[in-house]
Structure formats: C-alpha cells, structure tokens
Motif scaffolding. Structure first.
Motif, PDB file in Angstrom:
ATOM      1  N   ASP A 250      66.274  19.134  74.028  1.00  0.00           N
ATOM      2  CA  ASP A 250      67.199  19.726  73.064  1.00  0.00           C
ATOM      3  C   ASP A 250      66.515  20.855  72.293  1.00  0.00           C
ATOM      4  N   CYS A 251      67.236  21.962  72.109  1.00  0.00           N
ATOM      5  CA  CYS A 251      66.627  23.122  71.458  1.00  0.00           C
ATOM      6  C   CYS A 251      66.231  22.823  70.017  1.00  0.00           C
ATOM      7  N   ASP A 252      66.947  21.919  69.336  1.00  0.00           N
ATOM      8  CA  ASP A 252      66.574  21.566  67.964  1.00  0.00           C
ATOM      9  C   ASP A 252      65.200  20.904  67.927  1.00  0.00           C
ATOM     10  N   VAL A 253      64.875  20.179  68.992  1.00  0.00           N
ATOM     11  CA  VAL A 253      63.558  19.542  69.078  1.00  0.00           C
ATOM     12  C   VAL A 253      62.486  20.596  69.340  1.00  0.00           C
ATOM     13  N   SER A 254      62.767  21.513  70.275  1.00  0.00           N
ATOM     14  CA  SER A 254      61.766  22.519  70.621  1.00  0.00           C
ATOM     15  C   SER A 254      61.573  23.553  69.520  1.00  0.00           C
ATOM     16  N   LEU A 255      62.520  23.622  68.565  1.00  0.00           N
ATOM     17  CA  LEU A 255      62.391  24.581  67.466  1.00  0.00           C
ATOM     18  C   LEU A 255      61.840  23.943  66.203  1.00  0.00           C
ATOM     19  N   GLN A 256      61.252  22.756  66.335  1.00  0.00           N
ATOM     20  CA  GLN A 256      60.565  22.137  65.213  1.00  0.00           C
ATOM     21  C   GLN A 256      59.091  22.561  65.231  1.00  0.00           C
ATOM     22  N   ASN A 257      58.443  22.444  64.093  1.00  0.00           N
ATOM     23  CA  ASN A 257      57.004  22.721  63.983  1.00  0.00           C
ATOM     24  C   ASN A 257      56.646  24.101  64.559  1.00  0.00           C
ATOM     25  N   LEU A 258      57.350  25.123  64.078  1.00  0.00           N
ATOM     26  CA  LEU A 258      57.146  26.474  64.596  1.00  0.00           C
ATOM     27  C   LEU A 258      55.828  27.062  64.116  1.00  0.00           C
ATOM     28  N   ASP A 259      55.280  27.961  64.908  1.00  0.00           N
ATOM     29  CA  ASP A 259      53.983  28.572  64.621  1.00  0.00           C
ATOM     30  C   ASP A 259      54.149  30.089  64.742  1.00  0.00           C
ATOM     31  N   ALA A 260      54.204  30.785  63.612  1.00  0.00           N
ATOM     32  CA  ALA A 260      54.445  32.232  63.609  1.00  0.00           C
ATOM     33  C   ALA A 260      53.335  32.978  64.345  1.00  0.00           C
ATOM     34  N   ARG A 261      52.098  32.592  64.116  1.00  0.00           N
ATOM     35  CA  ARG A 261      50.980  33.310  64.734  1.00  0.00           C
ATOM     36  C   ARG A 261      50.999  33.148  66.252  1.00  0.00           C
ATOM     37  N   LEU A 262      51.295  31.946  66.714  1.00  0.00           N
ATOM     38  CA  LEU A 262      51.373  31.717  68.160  1.00  0.00           C
ATOM     39  C   LEU A 262      52.522  32.512  68.759  1.00  0.00           C
ATOM     40  N   LEU A 263      53.683  32.505  68.092  1.00  0.00           N
ATOM     41  CA  LEU A 263      54.825  33.269  68.599  1.00  0.00           C
ATOM     42  C   LEU A 263      54.480  34.749  68.735  1.00  0.00           C
ATOM     43  N   MET A 264      53.835  35.316  67.718  1.00  0.00           N
ATOM     44  CA  MET A 264      53.512  36.736  67.760  1.00  0.00           C
ATOM     45  C   MET A 264      52.478  37.044  68.837  1.00  0.00           C
ATOM     46  N   TRP A 265      51.565  36.128  69.088  1.00  0.00           N
ATOM     47  CA  TRP A 265      50.590  36.330  70.165  1.00  0.00           C
ATOM     48  C   TRP A 265      51.303  36.369  71.516  1.00  0.00           C
ATOM     49  N   LYS A 266      52.299  35.495  71.685  1.00  0.00           N
ATOM     50  CA  LYS A 266      53.056  35.487  72.938  1.00  0.00           C
ATOM     51  C   LYS A 266      53.908  36.744  73.059  1.00  0.00           C
ATOM     52  N   ILE A 267      54.540  37.158  71.958  1.00  0.00           N
ATOM     53  CA  ILE A 267      55.359  38.378  71.982  1.00  0.00           C
ATOM     54  C   ILE A 267      54.502  39.598  72.295  1.00  0.00           C
ATOM     55  N   ARG A 268      53.296  39.646  71.732  1.00  0.00           N
ATOM     56  CA  ARG A 268      52.378  40.760  72.003  1.00  0.00           C
ATOM     57  C   ARG A 268      52.195  40.957  73.507  1.00  0.00           C
ATOM     58  N   GLY A 269      52.103  39.870  74.239  1.00  0.00           N
ATOM     59  CA  GLY A 269      51.905  39.965  75.682  1.00  0.00           C
ATOM     60  C   GLY A 269      53.169  40.278  76.458  1.00  0.00           C
ATOM     61  N   LYS A 270      54.306  40.342  75.759  1.00  0.00           N
ATOM     62  CA  LYS A 270      55.587  40.588  76.426  1.00  0.00           C
ATOM     63  C   LYS A 270      56.179  41.960  76.077  1.00  0.00           C
ATOM     64  N   ILE A 271      55.379  42.832  75.493  1.00  0.00           N
ATOM     65  CA  ILE A 271      55.862  44.179  75.193  1.00  0.00           C
ATOM     66  C   ILE A 271      55.730  45.043  76.445  1.00  0.00           C
ATOM     67  N   ASP A 272      56.861  45.558  76.924  1.00  0.00           N
ATOM     68  CA  ASP A 272      56.848  46.455  78.085  1.00  0.00           C
ATOM     69  C   ASP A 272      56.652  47.879  77.564  1.00  0.00           C
ATOM     70  N   ARG A 273      55.423  48.363  77.613  1.00  0.00           N
ATOM     71  CA  ARG A 273      55.106  49.666  77.022  1.00  0.00           C
ATOM     72  C   ARG A 273      55.832  50.806  77.738  1.00  0.00           C
ATOM     73  N   LEU A 274      56.153  50.620  79.012  1.00  0.00           N
ATOM     74  CA  LEU A 274      56.844  51.672  79.751  1.00  0.00           C
ATOM     75  C   LEU A 274      58.286  51.848  79.282  1.00  0.00           C
ATOM     76  N   GLN A 275      58.832  50.840  78.611  1.00  0.00           N
ATOM     77  CA  GLN A 275      60.206  50.912  78.125  1.00  0.00           C
ATOM     78  C   GLN A 275      60.291  51.352  76.663  1.00  0.00           C
ATOM     79  N   LEU A 276      59.149  51.483  76.007  1.00  0.00           N
ATOM     80  CA  LEU A 276      59.169  51.923  74.611  1.00  0.00           C
ATOM     81  C   LEU A 276      59.571  53.390  74.524  1.00  0.00           C
ATOM     82  N   PRO A 277      60.526  53.746  73.666  1.00  0.00           N
ATOM     83  CA  PRO A 277      60.921  55.150  73.518  1.00  0.00           C
ATOM     84  C   PRO A 277      59.787  56.049  73.044  1.00  0.00           C
ATOM     85  N   LYS A 278      58.847  55.453  72.298  1.00  0.00           N
ATOM     86  CA  LYS A 278      57.676  56.204  71.840  1.00  0.00           C
ATOM     87  C   LYS A 278      56.431  55.609  72.490  1.00  0.00           C
TER      88      LYS A 278
END
Length: 226
Positions: free
Chosen positions: A91-119
């Motif tokens: 259940d998504c409510d279970v997976s969205l407990q105990n969130l970790d902002a730093r971990l999320l941002m580390w994962k997002i950092r690795g998912k930036i497609d630089r070729l699609q950035l307008p700048k």
C-alpha cells in the motif's frame, strides 16, 4: 544457499545503489543512509569475499572504487522483480511512511536527464516542507559533460528554477504513487522560475524506475490474501 548469500541486511540495497552508478564508498553510503560507515565497510568486505563486488584503485592517493561482478549482475533482474512486486502490492500509505528527504534528493540527482534540460548549465533549488520537521533546502547543479551535483548548503549560484513542495508529495510523484501533474494541480508542488524548465519538468526529471509499474487492483489484492 542463495538466501544466505543475500540475507545479511542491506546487501540488496547496496547492490541496487551500485547498479544505479555509485562506485565510491561515500556515494554508496548516500544511497543507503541507514548504514553506519563501519557497517557499510564490513558489508562491502563480505560481499567481496562472496564474489559480489570487486574493489579497485586502492593505491596511495587514490579513491577506492567498488564494482559489481558478473555473479552479482546476474541477480539484477531477480532483485528488480522483487522491487516491482513490492511496488504493485504494498500500500502506498505504507511506503510513504518514514520519508527521508536527503535520500530522495540523492535518488533524484541521479535521475536528471541533462540532455532534456532547456539550459545546459542550470541550478535547481528544492525546498522541501516536512512538518513538523524543519524545511530542507537542496540545490542541484547541472553542467555540460558532468554528473549532476547536489549541494546541501547554498552554493551561492543564481537559481534558475525553484521547486517548493511537500516532501510526501514529491516522494509520491517520483515513486509513481501519483503524478507530478496531480501534485502540481492540487498545490502540493509549486514551480517558479525559468518558464521552459517549468513546462518540461517531466522530460528532464525522470521518475523512479518503478514508477510505471501498475498497482494491483483492490480485487487482486483481496484475492491474493484469501
């Protein structure tokens, strides 16, 4: 025997982080933040003994790097299948407990497609609200030909795009429990700054590799438990 090889806690998470591209000790630790440096070092040594990772470049002045072996890489589709099963059935409510902002941002950092950035060179500031905790600030710095960098303190660069959001909303959209459009439309995520970067968010900010996995319907979940 297979279970005993993978059973020690963190082993599969370490492998997943390495399959995401992390090779240095500090990078791996950022992707598995619940581990102490001592425990991570112990696990990596044991994984090396078990033939799952190799360690290279440990000479004077060099940073040691860790790489998965063919033995470990053969496990990748199996462990990914486990992740897909969890995404479909937990259940998504279970997976969205105990969130970790730093971990999320580390994962997002690795998912930036630089070729699609307008700048090609830009700075994106994320302002994450996580009541009752303090609001957290992160800066992603993208430059041509370089990996996207993440800063935990203000790098003093001009910011091209501000992303102001609830931590839960950003996590939900990135994981695929909701969509960026849904969270933006209901005011949980707000974008301010470079117009084209705002409009192309879903092109350059790729979601979790599990985001497109379809959830089980309520009927399927009930049938699975009967």
């Amino acid at each position: 025997m297979a279970a005993s090889l993978l059973e020690p806690r963190w082993t599969m998470l370490i492998l997943c982080e390495m399959w995401s591209g992390s090779t240095r000790f500090n990078e791996i630790q950022r992707g598995v933040p619940g581990m102490s440096p001592g425990l991570l070092s112990k696990r990596l040594k044991q994984m090396e003994v078990n033939g799952l990772v190799t360690r290279r470049g440990a000479g004077p002045g060099a940073h040691a790097e860790y790489f998965t072996t063919p033995l470990a890489d053969e496990l990748e589709p199996l462990i990914r299948g486990l992740g897909e099963w969890a995404h479909r059935n937990i259940d998504c409510d279970v997976s969205l407990q105990n969130l970790d902002a730093r971990l999320l941002m580390w994962k997002i950092r690795g998912k930036i497609d630089r070729l699609q950035l307008p700048k090609p060179k830009c700075v994106i500031q994320f302002i994450l609200k996580d009541a009752p905790n303090e609001t957290a600030h992160y800066w992603l710095v993208a430059k041509p030909g370089e990996e996207t960098d993440i800063c935990y303190t203000d790098p003093k660069f001009d910011v091209d795009l501000y992303v102001v959001c609830e931590l839960r909303a950003l996590t939900s959209a990135w994981m695929g429990h909701s969509t960026f459009k849904e969270e933006i439309d209901c005011g949980q995520i707000a974008l301010t700054g470079h117009d084209l970067m705002e409009r192309s968010l879903t092109k350059w900010l790729m979601r979790s590799s599990f985001a497109e996995v379809q959830k089980c319907s309520g009927f399927e979940q009930r049938r699975a438990t009967n």
